[in-house]
Design an enzyme around this catalytic site. Sequence first.
Site, PDB file in Angstrom:
ATOM      1  N   TYR A   1       0.051 -68.622   5.246  1.00  0.00           N
ATOM      2  CA  TYR A   1      -0.890 -68.089   4.244  1.00  0.00           C
ATOM      3  C   TYR A   1      -1.273 -69.244   3.328  1.00  0.00           C
ATOM      4  O   TYR A   1      -1.204 -70.404   3.738  1.00  0.00           O
ATOM      5  CB  TYR A   1      -0.150 -66.942   3.523  1.00  0.00           C
TER       6      TYR A   1
ATOM      7  N   ARG B   1     -16.886 -68.086   2.083  1.00  0.00           N
ATOM      8  CA  ARG B   1     -16.190 -68.639   0.908  1.00  0.00           C
ATOM      9  C   ARG B   1     -14.694 -68.556   1.162  1.00  0.00           C
ATOM     10  O   ARG B   1     -14.018 -67.645   0.718  1.00  0.00           O
ATOM     11  CB  ARG B   1     -16.584 -67.859  -0.351  1.00  0.00           C
TER      12      ARG B   1
ATOM     13  N   LYS C   1      -3.836 -62.839   6.935  1.00  0.00           N
ATOM     14  CA  LYS C   1      -3.655 -61.626   6.113  1.00  0.00           C
ATOM     15  C   LYS C   1      -2.982 -60.532   6.942  1.00  0.00           C
ATOM     16  O   LYS C   1      -2.095 -59.833   6.467  1.00  0.00           O
ATOM     17  CB  LYS C   1      -5.005 -61.108   5.611  1.00  0.00           C
TER      18      LYS C   1
ATOM     19  N   GLU D   1     -12.715 -59.866   3.183  1.00  0.00           N
ATOM     20  CA  GLU D   1     -11.972 -61.037   2.719  1.00  0.00           C
ATOM     21  C   GLU D   1     -12.862 -62.273   2.734  1.00  0.00           C
ATOM     22  O   GLU D   1     -13.513 -62.564   3.744  1.00  0.00           O
ATOM     23  CB  GLU D   1     -10.785 -61.227   3.688  1.00  0.00           C
ATOM     24  N   ASP D   2     -12.879 -62.986   1.631  1.00  0.00           N
ATOM     25  CA  ASP D   2     -13.525 -64.292   1.551  1.00  0.00           C
ATOM     26  C   ASP D   2     -15.011 -64.300   1.941  1.00  0.00           C
ATOM     27  O   ASP D   2     -15.498 -65.211   2.621  1.00  0.00           O
ATOM     28  CB  ASP D   2     -12.736 -65.332   2.359  1.00  0.00           C
TER      29      ASP D   2
ATOM     30  N   ASP E   1     -10.445 -57.561  -1.074  1.00  0.00           N
ATOM     31  CA  ASP E   1      -9.194 -58.106  -1.600  1.00  0.00           C
ATOM     32  C   ASP E   1      -9.445 -59.144  -2.690  1.00  0.00           C
ATOM     33  O   ASP E   1      -8.691 -59.225  -3.655  1.00  0.00           O
ATOM     34  CB  ASP E   1      -8.434 -58.736  -0.430  1.00  0.00           C
ATOM     35  N   ASP E   2     -10.519 -59.938  -2.552  1.00  0.00           N
ATOM     36  CA  ASP E   2     -10.783 -60.984  -3.553  1.00  0.00           C
ATOM     37  C   ASP E   2     -11.139 -60.368  -4.899  1.00  0.00           C
ATOM     38  O   ASP E   2     -10.829 -60.932  -5.943  1.00  0.00           O
ATOM     39  CB  ASP E   2     -11.940 -61.884  -3.096  1.00  0.00           C
TER      40      ASP E   2
ATOM     41  N   ASN F   1      -7.249 -71.135  -5.547  1.00  0.00           N
ATOM     42  CA  ASN F   1      -6.585 -71.668  -4.354  1.00  0.00           C
ATOM     43  C   ASN F   1      -7.552 -72.542  -3.573  1.00  0.00           C
ATOM     44  O   ASN F   1      -8.766 -72.343  -3.671  1.00  0.00           O
ATOM     45  CB  ASN F   1      -6.159 -70.506  -3.432  1.00  0.00           C
TER      46      ASN F   1
ATOM     47  N   ASN G   1      -0.496 -64.042  -6.543  1.00  0.00           N
ATOM     48  CA  ASN G   1      -1.348 -64.035  -5.365  1.00  0.00           C
ATOM     49  C   ASN G   1      -1.426 -62.614  -4.836  1.00  0.00           C
ATOM     50  O   ASN G   1      -0.442 -61.875  -4.906  1.00  0.00           O
ATOM     51  CB  ASN G   1      -0.740 -64.960  -4.309  1.00  0.00           C
TER      52      ASN G   1
HETATM   53  P1  NAD Z   1     -16.748 -66.975  -6.535  1.00  0.00           P
HETATM   54  O1  NAD Z   1     -17.528 -68.070  -5.902  1.00  0.00           O
HETATM   55  O2  NAD Z   1     -17.260 -65.584  -6.468  1.00  0.00           O
HETATM   56  O3  NAD Z   1     -16.547 -67.307  -8.121  1.00  0.00           O
HETATM   57  C1  NAD Z   1     -16.347 -68.577  -8.653  1.00  0.00           C
HETATM   58  C2  NAD Z   1     -16.979 -68.580 -10.030  1.00  0.00           C
HETATM   59  O4  NAD Z   1     -16.646 -69.808 -10.687  1.00  0.00           O
HETATM   60  C3  NAD Z   1     -18.507 -68.499  -9.968  1.00  0.00           C
HETATM   61  O5  NAD Z   1     -18.987 -67.514 -10.857  1.00  0.00           O
HETATM   62  C4  NAD Z   1     -18.944 -69.896 -10.382  1.00  0.00           C
HETATM   63  O6  NAD Z   1     -20.208 -69.910 -11.023  1.00  0.00           O
HETATM   64  C5  NAD Z   1     -17.804 -70.269 -11.328  1.00  0.00           C
HETATM   65  N1  NAD Z   1     -17.781 -71.687 -11.580  1.00  0.00           N
HETATM   66  C6  NAD Z   1     -18.080 -72.702 -10.735  1.00  0.00           C
HETATM   67  N2  NAD Z   1     -17.995 -73.875 -11.379  1.00  0.00           N
HETATM   68  C7  NAD Z   1     -17.616 -73.600 -12.645  1.00  0.00           C
HETATM   69  C8  NAD Z   1     -17.345 -74.400 -13.769  1.00  0.00           C
HETATM   70  N3  NAD Z   1     -17.465 -75.740 -13.726  1.00  0.00           N
HETATM   71  N4  NAD Z   1     -16.973 -73.779 -14.903  1.00  0.00           N
HETATM   72  C9  NAD Z   1     -16.839 -72.435 -14.960  1.00  0.00           C
HETATM   73  N5  NAD Z   1     -17.092 -71.631 -13.917  1.00  0.00           N
HETATM   74  C10 NAD Z   1     -17.462 -72.204 -12.767  1.00  0.00           C
HETATM   75  O7  NAD Z   1     -15.295 -67.081  -5.937  1.00  0.00           O
HETATM   76  P2  NAD Z   1     -14.086 -66.059  -6.143  1.00  0.00           P
HETATM   77  O8  NAD Z   1     -13.956 -65.178  -4.967  1.00  0.00           O
HETATM   78  O9  NAD Z   1     -14.195 -65.415  -7.474  1.00  0.00           O
HETATM   79  O10 NAD Z   1     -12.848 -67.079  -6.104  1.00  0.00           O
HETATM   80  C11 NAD Z   1     -12.725 -68.078  -7.098  1.00  0.00           C
HETATM   81  C12 NAD Z   1     -11.376 -68.761  -6.956  1.00  0.00           C
HETATM   82  O11 NAD Z   1     -10.351 -67.798  -7.173  1.00  0.00           O
HETATM   83  C13 NAD Z   1     -11.125 -69.367  -5.567  1.00  0.00           C
HETATM   84  O12 NAD Z   1     -10.571 -70.651  -5.708  1.00  0.00           O
HETATM   85  C14 NAD Z   1     -10.123 -68.446  -4.952  1.00  0.00           C
HETATM   86  O13 NAD Z   1      -9.219 -69.146  -4.113  1.00  0.00           O
HETATM   87  C15 NAD Z   1      -9.393 -67.936  -6.159  1.00  0.00           C
HETATM   88  N6  NAD Z   1      -8.750 -66.651  -5.852  1.00  0.00           N
HETATM   89  C16 NAD Z   1      -7.408 -66.567  -6.020  1.00  0.00           C
HETATM   90  C17 NAD Z   1      -6.749 -65.394  -5.681  1.00  0.00           C
HETATM   91  C18 NAD Z   1      -5.263 -65.242  -5.868  1.00  0.00           C
HETATM   92  O14 NAD Z   1      -4.693 -64.304  -5.362  1.00  0.00           O
HETATM   93  N7  NAD Z   1      -4.619 -66.108  -6.589  1.00  0.00           N
HETATM   94  C19 NAD Z   1      -7.469 -64.331  -5.141  1.00  0.00           C
HETATM   95  C20 NAD Z   1      -8.866 -64.442  -5.004  1.00  0.00           C
HETATM   96  C21 NAD Z   1      -9.495 -65.611  -5.366  1.00  0.00           C
END
Ligand code: NAD
Length: 551
Positions: free
Chosen positions: A100, A153, A171, A242-243, A265-266, A414, A453
């Site tokens: 994972y 993504r 997953k 997912e993603d 899930d995201d 991540n 996570n």
């Molecule tokens: P997403 O692309 O929908 O959202 C990312 C957001 O960050 C966007 O709104 C973008 O405009 C913003 N962004 C980009 N550059 C920026 C900056 N310089 N300053 C401020 N904001 C900025 O993606 P997502 O699905 O929301 O995922 C985002 C991150 O969260 C990924 O890295 C993902 O791995 C992580 N995530 C972690 C978990 C977990 O369980 N820990 C779960 C889901 C997502």
Amino acid sequence: MKQPRQNGIGSDAKAILSDPLRNKGTAFTEEERDRLGLHGLLPNHVSTMDGQIKRRIAVLRAFSTPFEKYAFLRDLQDTNETLFYALLARHRSELLPLVYTPTVGEACVRFSEIYRRARGLFLSYPLKGRLFEILAALPNDDVEVICVTDGERILGLGDQGAGGMGIPIGKLSLYTDCAGIDPARTMPILLDTGTDNEELLDNPLYVGWRHHRVRGAEYDAFVEEFVEAVRKRWPRALLQWEDFAGPNAVTLLGRYRCRLPTFNDDIQGTAATALAAILAAERLAGIDLIERNIVVFGAGAAGCGIAELILGELVSRGLTREAALARIHAVDRDGLLIEHVNVVTASQARIARPHTEADAWLTQQQAPSLIETIERARPAVLIGTSGQFEAFDKPVIEAMTRHNDRPIILPLSNPAIRAEASAADVQTWSNGRAIIGTGSPSHGSNGAVTQVNNVYIFPGIGLGAVVSGAETITEAMFAEAAKCLASLVPDEDGDRLFPSTDHLAEIADSIALAVCRVAERDLGAIPPAGGWEDAIAGHRWAPVYRDPVSP
Ligand code: NAD
């Protein structure tokens, strides 16, 4: 059943050995080797599963890089799935980061390099019009959980095209390992609608459809055909998205959440995990959330989902939506989100500061940056979902520490190369006062830091949905899942927010029970005669060898 040929090397014997769900490798007994005609096809040594686990873990540990270990584990999964899951159950905390996050990220990027055997379904755009026909031809009649991505993504690593298949495979491995879903009843799916990753399009090794992404009405029609094919072929199956890229993630969830048991899930799994971490941290810090502000940095699919679930929690504690909203400060690439100023998506509009506050926030028509927002709002909690490496720098952490005895800092992006901060830096810059949770596994000076996570949430949501037969997956299920996870006090002293990942199976059972109870309360699900607990325990598939000739 066909009898093995006289020389003992029958086609049934070969079929058993090449079926990962029936193969036992060297653990076939002498009696089975006689009966199934396996002599000659296996080396002489007859092993126990315990012996196989010890040998496999020793071999795995001899590889030097996580990616090599990942490839070794995928090979094992594709040749002897029972042993793969037994190994995972025995060494979960060691192997989880390999199957994972974070290693699965590299595995998606390098998917074409290690592609060997078929697993799951690749539904490519050129197959449009034939999706049901393809699903109908599969022998898998009892699919319970589907995980689907279009690879656009992948974690914080962007568009990985067909390589995104690594995510549904990973997953669903956790659905089996943590929630005990029979691997034969899981289905990883990659909707291959092309890729806009030019490196992949130019890479001669790339195994996906070599085409730019299909978008707009054509994409929507393809996804619609896919969902309808799923509903027709597996009407009771849970579909996990997912993603997908932010806008598609939100749109698809909105379009399908009432049509079948489905969740993203995201958005929702992450939100529940983050809320659970905040509730546990609130207890540790001795604060009351309804009196404190929260900053969410990165208002995409995950960030907006988290903000919405926090709003729900605050409202459930007695605040009006307006008062709850006053607690949330969402910052994206153009600073603090302010209505009519820098809001891009509908999800952002729901959590932005109201336009009536614009004059108070704007300086020379500029929305405040992250650090300016922290200085003004003095939040107790800072959440990172931006995918921006090291965005939580020393001044940011020092500002959080100035305004709080125990700042709660959750850099959730991540993999680690996309994390807003490392646990070690946050610890140093806050003089050890921060309560920390990170998206990928990490260590601070006092040992492992809580991994915030969604692996803590989605297996239990899925198991609860399957056992209760819920026809929709509701927000209340995620809110209850978060409360349930936050209530599970870790064995270890210190600042851990959740029990360690060694306990993921028990956690999945507890969350599944909470989900079943919501399904009973809100959707009229009828508890089975022995109660939900028995039904959950009874649903668990265990990684033990079975008679390979039984279906
Ligand atoms: P997403 O692309 O929908 O959202 C990312 C957001 O960050 C966007 O709104 C973008 O405009 C913003 N962004 C980009 N550059 C920026 C900056 N310089 N300053 C401020 N904001 C900025 O993606 P997502 O699905 O929301 O995922 C985002 C991150 O969260 C990924 O890295 C993902 O791995 C992580 N995530 C972690 C978990 C977990 O369980 N820990 C779960 C889901 C997502």
